[in-house]
Scaffold this motif. Structure first.
Motif, PDB file in Angstrom:
ATOM      1  N   ARG A 346       0.818  -1.218   0.000  1.00 56.93           N
ATOM      2  CA  ARG A 346       0.000   0.000   0.000  1.00 56.93           C
ATOM      3  C   ARG A 346       0.850   1.265   0.000  1.00 56.93           C
ATOM      4  O   ARG A 346       0.327   2.360  -0.248  1.00 56.93           O
ATOM      5  N   PHE A 347       2.160   1.132   0.273  1.00 53.62           N
ATOM      6  CA  PHE A 347       3.052   2.297   0.299  1.00 53.62           C
ATOM      7  C   PHE A 347       3.864   2.429  -0.983  1.00 53.62           C
ATOM      8  O   PHE A 347       4.694   3.339  -1.090  1.00 53.62           O
ATOM      9  N   ASP A 348       3.670   1.542  -1.946  1.00 53.97           N
ATOM     10  CA  ASP A 348       4.440   1.616  -3.179  1.00 53.97           C
ATOM     11  C   ASP A 348       4.072   2.878  -3.957  1.00 53.97           C
ATOM     12  O   ASP A 348       2.920   3.339  -3.934  1.00 53.97           O
ATOM     13  N   TRP A 349       5.044   3.443  -4.688  1.00 49.46           N
ATOM     14  CA  TRP A 349       4.813   4.694  -5.405  1.00 49.46           C
ATOM     15  C   TRP A 349       3.719   4.575  -6.455  1.00 49.46           C
ATOM     16  O   TRP A 349       3.074   5.580  -6.788  1.00 49.46           O
ATOM     17  N   ASP A 350       3.480   3.401  -6.991  1.00 52.91           N
ATOM     18  CA  ASP A 350       2.389   3.268  -7.960  1.00 52.91           C
ATOM     19  C   ASP A 350       1.051   3.640  -7.325  1.00 52.91           C
ATOM     20  O   ASP A 350       0.181   4.217  -7.980  1.00 52.91           O
ATOM     21  N   THR A 351       0.891   3.316  -6.041  1.00 47.11           N
ATOM     22  CA  THR A 351      -0.338   3.651  -5.319  1.00 47.11           C
ATOM     23  C   THR A 351      -0.296   5.083  -4.798  1.00 47.11           C
ATOM     24  O   THR A 351      -1.216   5.880  -5.021  1.00 47.11           O
ATOM     25  N   VAL A 352       0.783   5.426  -4.100  1.00 46.42           N
ATOM     26  CA  VAL A 352       0.891   6.742  -3.478  1.00 46.42           C
ATOM     27  C   VAL A 352       0.941   7.839  -4.542  1.00 46.42           C
ATOM     28  O   VAL A 352       0.278   8.877  -4.417  1.00 46.42           O
ATOM     29  N   GLY A 353       1.704   7.614  -5.610  1.00 49.53           N
ATOM     30  CA  GLY A 353       1.807   8.613  -6.668  1.00 49.53           C
ATOM     31  C   GLY A 353       0.476   8.882  -7.346  1.00 49.53           C
ATOM     32  O   GLY A 353       0.151  10.034  -7.667  1.00 49.53           O
ATOM     33  N   ALA A 354      -0.308   7.825  -7.554  1.00 52.16           N
ATOM     34  CA  ALA A 354      -1.625   8.007  -8.173  1.00 52.16           C
ATOM     35  C   ALA A 354      -2.533   8.840  -7.279  1.00 52.16           C
ATOM     36  O   ALA A 354      -3.303   9.690  -7.765  1.00 52.16           O
TER      37      ALA A 354
END
Length: 387
Positions: A346-354
């Protein structure tokens, strides 16, 4: 989009906020956006091509630490020029309540502003006292982000308004792909942080070490970070145990990932002043079992103790007892690794960046493009509500 990001703290002395801004900028660049970061830095500091220097910073005590900030008339002129030349679709300002480039940019900027609040300080009299000065600048902010519920609570209690919670991001794959270093494996405890900053908790770990070594004499502690090593060892009373501690100094991002992939247990003994805990996310990304003090922010990152073990902050005896228990229980360590690997996604940039881009797009589109019945919901979601 043309995105301007303001870093309040000096690029010369890396910390959690700087790493977050760096990784966010590079994530956005990979997705085709135009990004410029304004940050304090010394003249001889090598900077990435997307970073613009606002000049040297000066050390200022802040939130239990020492922050290197840039403020004054010359800085204000540089801010105005950068804002004018950038012609940004959105400005993303970090820590706008600090006397820094962030606050100067709030004063100078027009148009959509997104602010991220990192600080967690439930008893900040200075922030309360400064509110009348901060208010005109803060009212220009279009949307607010807090990196944790604890940071959101500090914002609400001290400055009013609200924020959407979007955690700091991590390139999970970077840490997961790192190759372990054989010399750092085999009964090792890891610690990464500024070793001469008391709130990072290294003295607590040093006081716990005699008991850990009594129960598990083959254990080693690997410490990465800047600071006075002699001062750190003063908290380890038995000089015969000091050869079980190895100081690695400042390490590169690659070596940090290798270290986290190598240790049997990562310990975060911080005593306070943390609003998130990015090192915990990095450790989980590297499949390192984590033992951390039970600060609110750390407990949130570790899913209340499900994704990592917790001990009472500042309690060296409790740290030692839990470390001995974990290091002696391979099944428990394997369970923590598996839970951490699932939780950290849940902390990966794919999620956070979106999520961050969704905020940018909302404020950049402007309220005029949103139907009246939708406007209230969007404003509430992103902390835009006005009194």
């Amino acid at each position: 989009m043309r995105i301007g990001i303001v870093c309040p703290y000096s690029w010369d002395v890396p910390g959690g906020v700087q790493f977050h801004i760096r990784d966010l900028a590079e994530h956005l660049l990979r997705r085709g956006h135009q990004v410029s970061v304004l940050a304090p830095s010394d003249d001889d500091t090598p900077l990435p091509p997307y970073v613009v220097s606002a000049g040297r910073a000066v050390p200022v005590p802040y939130n239990g630490s020492v922050a290197r900030l840039n403020f004054g008339f010359l800085s204000a002129a540089r801010v105005r020029r950068w804002v004018h030349d950038g012609d940004f679709d959105v400005l993303h300002i970090h820590e706008p309540a600090t006397p820094s480039l962030a606050l100067l940019t709030c004063w100078a900027a027009q148009g959509p502003i997104v602010a991220t609040f990192h600080t967690s300080n439930p008893r900040s009299r200075a922030m309360i006292a400064a509110y009348p000065i901060l208010q005109p600048a803060l009212e220009k902010i279009s949307a607010r982000i807090a990196v944790s519920e604890y940071a959101r609570r500090t914002l609400v209690e001290h400055l009013g308004g609200d924020a959407v919670v979007i955690p700091n991001g991590v390139d999970v794959g970077f840490f997961a792909r790192a190759e372990p270093e054989p010399a750092w494996q085999g009964g090792t405890i890891g610690f990464i942080g500024r070793i001469d900053e008391p709130r990072k908790g290294l003295p607590v770990l040093m006081r716990a070490l005699p008991r850990i070594l009594k129960e598990l004499p083959g254990t080693r502690v690997l410490i990465a970070g800047r600071g006075d090593t002699d001062e750190a060892l003063e908290h380890l009373p038995d000089e015969g145990l000091r050869d079980r501690v190895e100081f690695l100094g400042m390490v590169s991002d690659e070596d940090k990932a290798r270290l986290l992939r190598s240790v049997d247990l990562y310990v975060a003994p911080n005593t306070g002043g943390e609003s998130f805990g990015i090192i915990l996310v990095e450790a989980l990304s590297a499949s390192a079992p984590v033992l951390a003090s039970d600060l609110d922010a750390f407990a949130q990152v570790l899913d209340g103790g499900e994704a990592g073990a917790l001990f009472p902050a500042g309690d060296a005896d409790a740290l030692a007892a839990e470390a001995v228990r974990l290091l002696g229980d391979r099944e428990r360590l394997a369970e923590l690794r598996a839970r951490g690997e699932r939780h950290v996604r849940r902390f990966d940039w794919d999620t956070v960046g979106a999520d961050i881009l969704a905020v940018y797009e909302t404020v950049a589109d402007g309220a005029a493009s949103v139907a009246p019945d939708e406007r209230t919901g969007l404003r509430a979601r992103f902390g835009l509500a006005r009194d």
